[in-house]
Design a protein around this motif. Structure first.
Motif, PDB file in Angstrom:
ATOM      1  N   PRO A   1      30.048  61.615 -23.676  1.00 45.73           N
ATOM      2  CA  PRO A   1      31.386  62.185 -23.599  1.00 45.73           C
ATOM      3  C   PRO A   1      31.737  63.109 -24.740  1.00 45.73           C
ATOM      4  O   PRO A   1      31.161  63.042 -25.812  1.00 45.73           O
ATOM      5  N   ARG A   2      32.718  63.945 -24.511  1.00 42.00           N
ATOM      6  CA  ARG A   2      33.331  64.717 -25.590  1.00 42.00           C
ATOM      7  C   ARG A   2      34.260  63.762 -26.321  1.00 42.00           C
ATOM      8  O   ARG A   2      34.643  62.716 -25.793  1.00 42.00           O
TER       9      ARG A   2
ATOM     10  N   THR B   1      17.729  71.242 -16.277  1.00 40.89           N
ATOM     11  CA  THR B   1      18.613  72.101 -17.057  1.00 40.89           C
ATOM     12  C   THR B   1      20.016  72.188 -16.456  1.00 40.89           C
ATOM     13  O   THR B   1      20.990  72.066 -17.186  1.00 40.89           O
ATOM     14  N   PRO B   2      20.186  72.361 -15.146  1.00 38.66           N
ATOM     15  CA  PRO B   2      21.551  72.399 -14.611  1.00 38.66           C
ATOM     16  C   PRO B   2      22.283  71.053 -14.734  1.00 38.66           C
ATOM     17  O   PRO B   2      23.505  71.010 -14.817  1.00 38.66           O
TER      18      PRO B   2
ATOM     19  N   ARG C   1      29.575  67.918 -19.304  1.00 40.81           N
ATOM     20  CA  ARG C   1      30.774  68.694 -19.011  1.00 40.81           C
ATOM     21  C   ARG C   1      30.897  69.932 -19.884  1.00 40.81           C
ATOM     22  O   ARG C   1      31.971  70.300 -20.333  1.00 40.81           O
ATOM     23  N   HIS C   2      29.766  70.599 -20.115  1.00 44.48           N
ATOM     24  CA  HIS C   2      29.767  71.912 -20.772  1.00 44.48           C
ATOM     25  C   HIS C   2      29.850  72.971 -19.675  1.00 44.48           C
ATOM     26  O   HIS C   2      29.331  72.777 -18.576  1.00 44.48           O
TER      27      HIS C   2
ATOM     28  N   ARG D   1      24.107  77.072 -22.850  1.00 45.45           N
ATOM     29  CA  ARG D   1      23.994  77.559 -24.229  1.00 45.45           C
ATOM     30  C   ARG D   1      24.455  76.562 -25.303  1.00 45.45           C
ATOM     31  O   ARG D   1      23.746  76.340 -26.269  1.00 45.45           O
ATOM     32  N   PRO D   2      25.630  75.938 -25.168  1.00 45.20           N
ATOM     33  CA  PRO D   2      26.044  74.986 -26.219  1.00 45.20           C
ATOM     34  C   PRO D   2      25.106  73.787 -26.363  1.00 45.20           C
ATOM     35  O   PRO D   2      25.098  73.119 -27.395  1.00 45.20           O
TER      36      PRO D   2
END
Length: 181
Positions: A10-11, A140-141, A148-149, A153-154
């Motif tokens: 999670p964030r 990758t996807p 939840r990006h 890239r991040p």
């Protein structure tokens, strides 16, 4: 707390909001993310089995609660209406987690040295979950969908496969070794 965080990557703050809509049957929960976007946190079976203990028959409201009543004026979503207990803040959640992982993060240290040790952070746990996912072959996807990006890239700063994981990956795709089997 750590199982919940590790399973969903999670964030910050995502776990605290998780039980606004908890569905144990399908092991996912709906949260309101930054900017009001609706997102879903998905659970693995071990975490789904622990959730009933954390939510104690609640169907809505904060996942992690303080031991005392919320101060007057606390927004409704930040308190459990039946007891009036407040949502645990991000800062306090991080502090509790760090304090309770000091000996785990420093297995050779003695308990007497606990005050001088640093424990793990929730951000480090997120990093580990994404790294283990990448090492385990998560596509990758799927990595940005799980974390939840908005893009891949991040994730470059999170996914750092170990030397052993890279060696395993190469060995599994070695055509010559497959022909010998």
């Amino acid at each position: 707390m750590s199982r919940c965080a590790d399973a969903s990557a999670p964030r910050a703050g995502g776990e605290r909001a998780f039980s606004r809509c908890v569905t144990r049957k399908d092991k996912r929960g709906r949260i309101t993310a930054k900017g009001g976007a609706i997102e879903w946190i998905h659970r693995q079976s071990g975490t789904a089995r622990l959730l009933p203990r954390l939510i104690a028959r609640r169907t809505r409201g904060p996942l992690f609660l303080t031991d005392r009543k919320a101060p007057a004026g606390t927004p409704t979503l930040d308190a459990w209406s039946e007891t009036g207990r407040a949502r645990l803040s991000c800062r306090r959640t991080e502090q509790i987690f760090e304090e309770n992982t000091r000996l785990l993060a420093n297995p050779l240290a003695s308990p007497e040295d606990i005050e001088d040790l640093n424990g793990w952070t929730l951000h480090r746990l997120r990093h580990s979950a994404l790294t283990h996912g990448a090492e385990g072959g998560t596509s990758t996807p799927m990595l940005p969908a799980r974390s939840r990006h908005a893009s891949v890239r991040p994730l470059e700063r999170y996914a750092h496969p170990s030397v052993d994981a890279v060696a395993r990956h190469v060995a599994e795709r070695d055509a010559a070794a497959r022909r010998k089997r």
